[in-house]
Design a protein around this motif. Structure first.
Motif, PDB file in Angstrom:
ATOM      1  N   SER A  21       0.831  -1.208   0.000  1.00 58.95           N
ATOM      2  CA  SER A  21       0.000   0.000   0.000  1.00 58.95           C
ATOM      3  C   SER A  21       0.865   1.257   0.000  1.00 58.95           C
ATOM      4  O   SER A  21       0.531   2.256  -0.653  1.00 58.95           O
ATOM      5  N   ILE A  34      -4.569   2.664   2.866  1.00 58.51           N
ATOM      6  CA  ILE A  34      -4.094   2.835   4.229  1.00 58.51           C
ATOM      7  C   ILE A  34      -2.964   1.859   4.532  1.00 58.51           C
ATOM      8  O   ILE A  34      -2.897   0.772   3.973  1.00 58.51           O
ATOM      9  N   THR A  42      -4.908  -3.791   4.912  1.00 55.43           N
ATOM     10  CA  THR A  42      -5.671  -3.676   3.667  1.00 55.43           C
ATOM     11  C   THR A  42      -6.652  -4.835   3.582  1.00 55.43           C
ATOM     12  O   THR A  42      -6.261  -5.992   3.592  1.00 55.43           O
ATOM     13  N   ASP A  61      -4.088  -2.699  -5.708  1.00 52.94           N
ATOM     14  CA  ASP A  61      -3.557  -3.007  -4.384  1.00 52.94           C
ATOM     15  C   ASP A  61      -4.384  -4.154  -3.814  1.00 52.94           C
ATOM     16  O   ASP A  61      -5.599  -4.189  -3.966  1.00 52.94           O
TER      17      ASP A  61
END
Ligand SMILES: Nc1nc2c(ncn2[C@@H]2O[C@H](COP(=O)(O)OP(=O)(O)O)[C@@H](O)[C@H]2O)c(=O)[nH]1
Ligand SMILES: [Mg+2]
Length: 300
Positions: A21, A34, A42, A61
């Protein structure tokens, strides 16, 4: 004349905590995903879209692949991570020297049936003052699969990004843009808001509790200069509720303030943020409760 240029999807995969991330945020130059030191940060698939004059890269992601599939949350995370690999043009596999862990081996096994071109990214090289120490590691991991390229980088310090993106772009097909050039992500502002609040909770709370927490946005009112947001933080037990609120509400206040600052940067407006804490028993290990709170694909 056409306006075709390299455009495609790139999945960022790797074990929890390797910096996926962080890499996405830094490649985009804007925080949308985040991050924290803790695994399970995540939880959802998230697209980060980078468009330049010469290319469009749609980064995917993913939650890290979790070896332990005993609870519903980890099973959900693994499903999400695996399905994110379908149909991408390139896989970026992140590892971190000096250790190749059993969790890394698990990722390798997941990748092994896939023919997708893969780039090996050795992250966090800022931790090594003597870069020669990286070489044996790069050789070891580099022989575990066929790689189009190997890039040592620092996601946190933006090191070697140009080289990485150049080798990515070479692997993308020519085409027209998938997303408008000013679009940064596929997720809406409500989703990002809930995630930013969750990040602050993860960072402030002890080791176990954050896994038991989820955030739901109850209202999101966007006026000309001010966005007013009301959100509920769901926990499992009264004791957890007390921890999240903190002494005289101090914890909740800190979480709210930090989330608000990040949101103001992202959304470019003043934010008024109200947080509530409520109890829902056993949610993280109950697939139905997860579903109610939106933890299944289609939730976008
Ligand atoms: N020193 C250093 N730390 C990093 C780097 N990239 C990520 N981290 C840290 O590693 C932790 C996990 O990062 P995160 O992006 O959440 O990992 P993810 O679980 O793979 O998404 C965070 O504390 C990051 O600040 C890097 O290049 N160098
Ligand atoms: Mg992550």
């Amino acid at each position: 004349m056409t306006n075709e240029k390299p455009c495609g999807y790139v999945a960022i995969v790797g074990r929890p905590n390797v910096g996926k991330s962080t890499l996405l945020n830094h490649l985009l130059g804007q925080k949308i995903s985040i991050t924290s030191r803790k695994p399970q940060t995540t939880r959802h698939r998230l697209l980060g879209i980078k468009t330049t004059e010469n290319y469009q890269i749609v980064y995917v992601d993913t939650p890290g692949l979790h070896q332990d599939h005993h609870n519903a949350m980890n099973r959900y995370l693994n499903r999400t991570a695996r399905s994110s690999l379908e149909g991408v043009n390139v896989i970026l596999w992140l590892v971190e020297a000096p250790h190749f862990t059993p969790e890394d081996a698990y990722v390798l096994t997941t990748l092994s049936p896939l023919q997708t071109p893969t780039i090996l990214v050795v992250n966090k090289v800022d931790k090594f003052t003597d870069k020669n120490l990286l070489l044996p590691y790069i050789q070891e991991v580099g022989s575990k699969r066929e790689f189009k390229n190997i890039h040592p980088i620092s996601a946190l310090k933006d090191q070697n990004f140009t080289e990485l993106e150049m080798s990515l772009v070479q692997l993308l097909p020519l085409g027209t843009l998938f997303y408008p050039e000013d679009q940064l992500t596929d997720r809406n502002e409500r989703f990002l808001t809930a995630e930013f609040i969750r990040e602050k909770l993860i960072r402030h709370l002890g080791a176990e509790l954050p896994y038991r927490i989820t955030v739901q946005i109850d209202s999101f009112q966007d006026a000309e200069k001010l966005i007013s947001i009301s959100a509920t933080i769901w926990v499992e037990r009264p004791g957890q509720k007390a921890i999240v609120i903190g002494k005289d509400g101090a914890m909740l206040k800190a979480v709210g303030q930090e989330a608000r600052q990040d949101l103001e940067k992202l959304l470019g407006k003043h934010i008024f943020l109200q947080l509530w804490v409520k109890i829902k028993k056993g949610w993280s290990d109950d697939e139905r409760a997860l579903q109610q709170l939106g933890y299944f694909e289609g939730n976008r």
